[in-house]
Design an enzyme around this catalytic site. Structure first.
Site, PDB file in Angstrom:
ATOM      1  N   ASP A  28       0.844  -1.359   0.925  1.00 33.03           N
ATOM      2  CA  ASP A  28       0.271   0.740  -0.552  1.00 33.03           C
ATOM      3  C   ASP A  28       0.789   0.724   0.127  1.00 33.03           C
ATOM      4  OD1 ASP A  28      -1.903   1.842   0.890  1.00 33.03           O
ATOM      5  OD2 ASP A  28      -1.206   1.776   2.888  1.00 33.03           O
ATOM      6  N   ASP A  30       0.013   4.987   0.804  1.00 26.72           N
ATOM      7  CA  ASP A  30      -0.639   6.265   2.441  1.00 26.72           C
ATOM      8  C   ASP A  30      -0.722   5.615   3.191  1.00 26.72           C
ATOM      9  OD1 ASP A  30      -2.205   7.753  -0.711  1.00 26.72           O
ATOM     10  OD2 ASP A  30      -0.684   8.935   0.130  1.00 26.72           O
ATOM     11  N   GLU A  37      -0.887  11.330   5.160  1.00 30.63           N
ATOM     12  CA  GLU A  37      -1.899  12.153   4.939  1.00 30.63           C
ATOM     13  C   GLU A  37      -2.011  12.993   5.702  1.00 30.63           C
ATOM     14  OE1 GLU A  37      -4.555  10.656   3.461  1.00 30.63           O
ATOM     15  OE2 GLU A  37      -4.378   8.567   3.046  1.00 30.63           O
ATOM     16  N   GLY A  70     -10.507   7.765  -1.378  1.00 31.80           N
ATOM     17  CA  GLY A  70     -10.255   7.899  -2.690  1.00 31.80           C
ATOM     18  C   GLY A  70     -10.425  10.068  -2.350  1.00 31.80           C
ATOM     19  N   GLU A  73     -13.732  10.988  -4.012  1.00 31.98           N
ATOM     20  CA  GLU A  73     -15.012  10.415  -3.234  1.00 31.98           C
ATOM     21  C   GLU A  73     -15.243  11.398  -1.549  1.00 31.98           C
ATOM     22  OE1 GLU A  73     -12.379   8.602  -5.344  1.00 31.98           O
ATOM     23  OE2 GLU A  73     -13.984   7.278  -5.971  1.00 31.98           O
ATOM     24  N   HIS A  97     -10.010  18.290  -7.129  1.00 29.12           N
ATOM     25  CA  HIS A  97      -8.966  17.146  -6.536  1.00 29.12           C
ATOM     26  C   HIS A  97      -7.841  17.240  -8.093  1.00 29.12           C
ATOM     27  CE1 HIS A  97      -7.488  12.868  -6.750  1.00 29.12           C
ATOM     28  NE2 HIS A  97      -7.942  13.103  -5.336  1.00 29.12           N
ATOM     29  N   THR A 137      -2.558   0.415  -4.507  1.00 29.02           N
ATOM     30  CA  THR A 137      -3.408   1.727  -3.922  1.00 29.02           C
ATOM     31  C   THR A 137      -3.786   2.942  -4.149  1.00 29.02           C
ATOM     32  OG1 THR A 137      -2.000   4.201  -3.167  1.00 29.02           O
ATOM     33  CG2 THR A 137      -1.401   3.586  -5.369  1.00 29.02           C
ATOM     34  N   THR A 138      -4.638   3.388  -3.537  1.00 21.67           N
ATOM     35  CA  THR A 138      -5.597   4.292  -3.749  1.00 21.67           C
ATOM     36  C   THR A 138      -5.825   5.847  -4.066  1.00 21.67           C
ATOM     37  OG1 THR A 138      -6.932   3.585  -1.917  1.00 21.67           O
ATOM     38  CG2 THR A 138      -8.366   5.218  -2.886  1.00 21.67           C
ATOM     39  N   SER A 140      -3.343   8.318  -6.659  1.00 23.01           N
ATOM     40  CA  SER A 140      -3.173   8.735  -8.094  1.00 23.01           C
ATOM     41  C   SER A 140      -1.635   7.744  -8.783  1.00 23.01           C
ATOM     42  CB  SER A 140      -3.780  10.217  -8.684  1.00 23.01           C
ATOM     43  OG  SER A 140      -2.513  10.481  -8.043  1.00 23.01           O
ATOM     44  N   ASP A 198      -2.135  -0.282   6.239  1.00 18.96           N
ATOM     45  CA  ASP A 198      -1.969   0.547   7.415  1.00 18.96           C
ATOM     46  C   ASP A 198      -3.270   0.915   7.611  1.00 18.96           C
ATOM     47  OD1 ASP A 198      -2.312   4.307   7.122  1.00 18.96           O
ATOM     48  OD2 ASP A 198      -2.875   2.304   5.129  1.00 18.96           O
TER      49      ASP A 198
END
Ligand code: XBP
Ligand code: MG
Length: 242
Positions: A28, A30, A37, A70, A73, A97, A137-138, A140, A198
């Site tokens: 993963d 982030d 974050e 996301g 989202e 975004h 990963t979520t 980009s 995580d």
């Protein structure tokens, strides 16, 4: 008389042997590769300010919003929570975004964001053992590149055989899509790999793809439910990776 190993240390040994013999590690990004974050949160707030909006996400609000995987989202979820008379359109959200992603890249340059403790050592040891690496990963691809070109050099992507970003699949975590896509890129079954995550969303996604999961706790997900993980650590330095 040898004492039976306490369950926790057995699990550490179990995970260590799995780490040594798995055919690929799937990371993963982030919160796992780096504690990003807080920079994401600042980037969202910078984007809101540049768009002339009065939105500001403090840490408590952001912690709640992080249950939604996301960035687009997350913006939509917050807009809906506010029940604004003119909800943002998909185009508004996409535009916002895009600004946020540019702000994130700027913040990475200004403030930097190092890999979490033990990450670089694990990557180097895995490569030395001939193990393959992937990313699921979520976030980009632009954000992955901004983070890892600084942390691993401009040719960072050569280290990863499969790189799957959130916008490249139809469903983000906790759906398994990014992990299934990474397994297909590796041409490996889930049980032959080890995922490092995580968050509960990430754990659920990897488990649905039948991948054993090692969790390293991060800032915003300290109290998530990690029952389904093989092992939960504060960080990778707790696990001898050599
Ligand atoms: C964490 C996420 C991402 C980031 C923000 O991804 O949920 O949405 O918070 O990045 P990971 P975007 O799966 O790596 O933990 O704004 O690009 O979504
Ligand atoms: Mg994460």
């Amino acid at each position: 008389m040898t004492m039976a190993l306490a369950p926790a240390s057995m699990r550490v040994e179990q995970v260590r042997s799995l780490l040594l013999r798995c055919r690929a590690l799937i990371f993963d990004v982030d919160g796992t590769l780096a504690e990003t974050e807080e920079l994401h949160r600042q980037a969202f707030n910078e984007a809101f300010a540049r768009a002339g909006m009065d939105w500001r996400w403090g840490q408590a609000v952001y912690k709640q919003l992080l249950r939604v995987a996301g960035g687009k989202e997350r913006i939509r979820a917050f807009d809906r929570m506010r029940k604004s008379p003119q909800p943002l359109s998909d185009g508004d959200i996409a535009g916002l975004h895009q600004i946020k992603t540019a702000c994130f890249a700027d913040l990475l340059v200004k403030q930097g964001c190092p890999l979490r403790p033990g990450v670089h050592a694990l990557i180097s040891a895995a490569i030395a053992r001939g193990q393959r690496l992937a990313i699921a990963t979520t976030t980009s691809r632009a954000n992955i590149d901004a983070l890892l070109s600084a942390a691993l050099g401009k040719n960072w992507s050569d280290l990863f055989e499969a790189i799957v970003a959130g916008d490249e699949v139809s469903r983000k975590k906790p759906a398994p899509d990014v992990y299934l896509e990474a397994l297909s890129g590796l041409r490996l079954p889930g049980p032959d790999c080890l995922a490092i995550e995580d968050s509960a969303n990430g754990l659920i996604a990897a488990v649905q793809a039948e991948i054993p999961v090692l969790v390293t706790r991060s800032l915003y997900f300290q109290d998530d439910d990690f029952t389904a993980a093989l092992l939960v650590l504060d960080d990778l330095t707790e696990l001898p990776v050599g």
